[in-house]
Design a protein around this motif. Structure first.
Motif, short mmCIF file in Angstrom:
data_model
loop_
_atom_site.label_atom_id
_atom_site.label_comp_id
_atom_site.label_asym_id
_atom_site.label_seq_id
_atom_site.Cartn_x
_atom_site.Cartn_y
_atom_site.Cartn_z
N UNK A 104 -47.11 75.33 36.09
CA UNK A 104 -45.98 74.92 35.25
C UNK A 104 -44.65 75.24 35.92
N UNK A 105 -44.49 76.53 36.31
CA UNK A 105 -43.19 77.00 36.80
C UNK A 105 -42.67 76.16 37.96
N UNK A 106 -43.52 75.91 38.96
CA UNK A 106 -43.03 75.20 40.14
C UNK A 106 -42.59 73.78 39.78
N UNK A 107 -43.30 73.16 38.85
CA UNK A 107 -42.96 71.77 38.50
C UNK A 107 -41.68 71.71 37.67
N UNK A 108 -41.57 72.65 36.72
CA UNK A 108 -40.38 72.65 35.87
C UNK A 108 -39.14 73.10 36.65
N UNK A 109 -39.26 74.23 37.38
CA UNK A 109 -38.10 74.75 38.13
C UNK A 109 -37.75 73.84 39.30
N UNK A 110 -38.77 73.46 40.07
CA UNK A 110 -38.53 72.58 41.22
C UNK A 110 -37.97 71.24 40.76
N UNK A 111 -38.56 70.71 39.69
CA UNK A 111 -38.10 69.43 39.16
C UNK A 111 -36.65 69.49 38.73
N UNK A 112 -36.27 70.59 38.04
CA UNK A 112 -34.89 70.72 37.55
C UNK A 112 -33.90 70.83 38.73
N UNK A 113 -34.27 71.61 39.73
CA UNK A 113 -33.40 71.74 40.91
C UNK A 113 -33.23 70.37 41.58
N UNK A 114 -34.34 69.66 41.71
CA UNK A 114 -34.31 68.32 42.28
C UNK A 114 -33.36 67.42 41.48
#
Lengths: 137, 185
Positions: free
Chosen positions: A79-89
């Motif tokens: 979850x974390x990598x997709x949510x955090x990475x997605x938001x930064x992207x």
């Protein structure tokens, strides 16, 4: 032909993204402000038709051109990598108006500022590689 | 025929064509995803000597570099042979909103205030572009994919991680649109 087919697929991609104006900073603003159906229709059509195609490929065990079965890798759970990475992207996507594909297509249009964006994206990718093990995934 | 192709394409033709490209790459035994190329380029530049993440055999990704090379050519063809002289038909509401934050709509694909020569060579303009690019590159690799890898390849394969990533893309995009852009121009 081995290399040429990928270049041709890329040319088609570049033309589609250009002629549908999906490489436009303005169109991204229209999308993020929910003021036009254009980008939603475009992505929606691609996802619906693509899903049907993937479903059929799996159902009928379709092979690729070499005769090997087409295998579509599942994404790792998390979850974390997709949510955090997605938001930064997303923060950078709305700022530059370009995700990685359109960055390259825009170069063909003579938007050389995209070279700065791509250089930044390479630095960002490198920094991820450096800090990968310290980040929650 | 050429005149028809020169006009902006309706969203459904482009959506169908993107699905076609994704299926075409699957048929070629590959997976549609552009941002992996950024990692490949870092590896070619020698990043693998210092950072393990970049220590991989990039030659398996050669096809993808050819694909983005084609994408540049596709852009070049669109801006020459298939050039359309009409200004971009942007929604009136967007034009008004952008004007209110100090960004004038110029009818091009990308605003001169961000991508014009003067903007690129100003300190502020350069920093916006390079920081924006860094966020895209870092975020794409952290999330394991970008719009093509998650929103197209992932969602069509019913991947929950891709849906989470796409929601993240939007949270970030909305934050920039409403919290950051109003202070930039």
């Amino acid at each position: 032909m081995k290399s040429l087919k990928f270049i041709l697929a890329g040319i088609l991609f570049g033309i589609i993204m250009s002629k549908s104006e999906a490489i436009s900073w303005y169109r991204m603003q229209e999308m993020f402000r929910f003021q036009s159906f254009h980008m939603y229709g475009l992505m929606g059509t691609a996802v619906v038709l693509g899903s049907i195609a993937v479903f059929l490929i799996k159902k009928f065990y379709v092979n690729d051109y070499t005769g090997s079965p087409i295998v579509i890798q599942d994404k790792d759970k998390g979850f974390a990598r997709y949510m955090l990475g997605g938001t930064i992207f997303g923060l950078g996507w709305a700022l530059t108006g370009a995700c990685p594909g359109p960055m390259f297509v825009n170069i063909g249009h003579g938007y050389f500022g995209m070279l700065v964006v791509i250089f930044g994206a390479l630095i960002g990718t490198f920094l991820y590689g450096v800090f990968k093990n310290k980040l929650p995934h | 025929m050429l005149e028809l192709l020169k006009q902006p394409w309706p969203w459904w033709t482009a959506g169908a064509a993107i699905a076609f490209i994704m299926v075409l790459l699957l048929y070629f035994g590959k997976s549609f995803g552009v941002s992996s190329n950024l990692r490949t380029i870092c590896t070619i530049a020698g990043a693998g000597k210092r950072v393990k993440f970049f220590d991989f055999d990039w030659k398996a990704q050669r096809w993808n570099l050819l694909f983005i090379f084609g994408a540049v050519l596709g852009g070049l063809i669109s801006s020459t042979l298939l050039k359309d002289d009409q200004p971009l038909q942007l929604a009136e509401a967007t034009i008004a909103d952008l004007k209110a934050i100090g960004l004038a709509f110029d009818g091009q694909l990308n605003p001169g205030q961000l991508y014009g020569t003067a903007a690129i060579f100003s300190l502020k303009g350069f920093l916006i572009l390079i920081l924006g690019g860094m966020l895209v590159g870092f975020g794409a690799r952290y999330a394991g994919g970008c719009t093509s890898g998650h929103a197209i390849s992932g969602l069509t394969n019913m991947q929950l991680p891709s849906l989470i990533a796409v929601i993240g893309f939007f949270i970030g995009g909305l934050a920039t649109t409403y919290l950051i852009l109003p202070h930039l121009f």
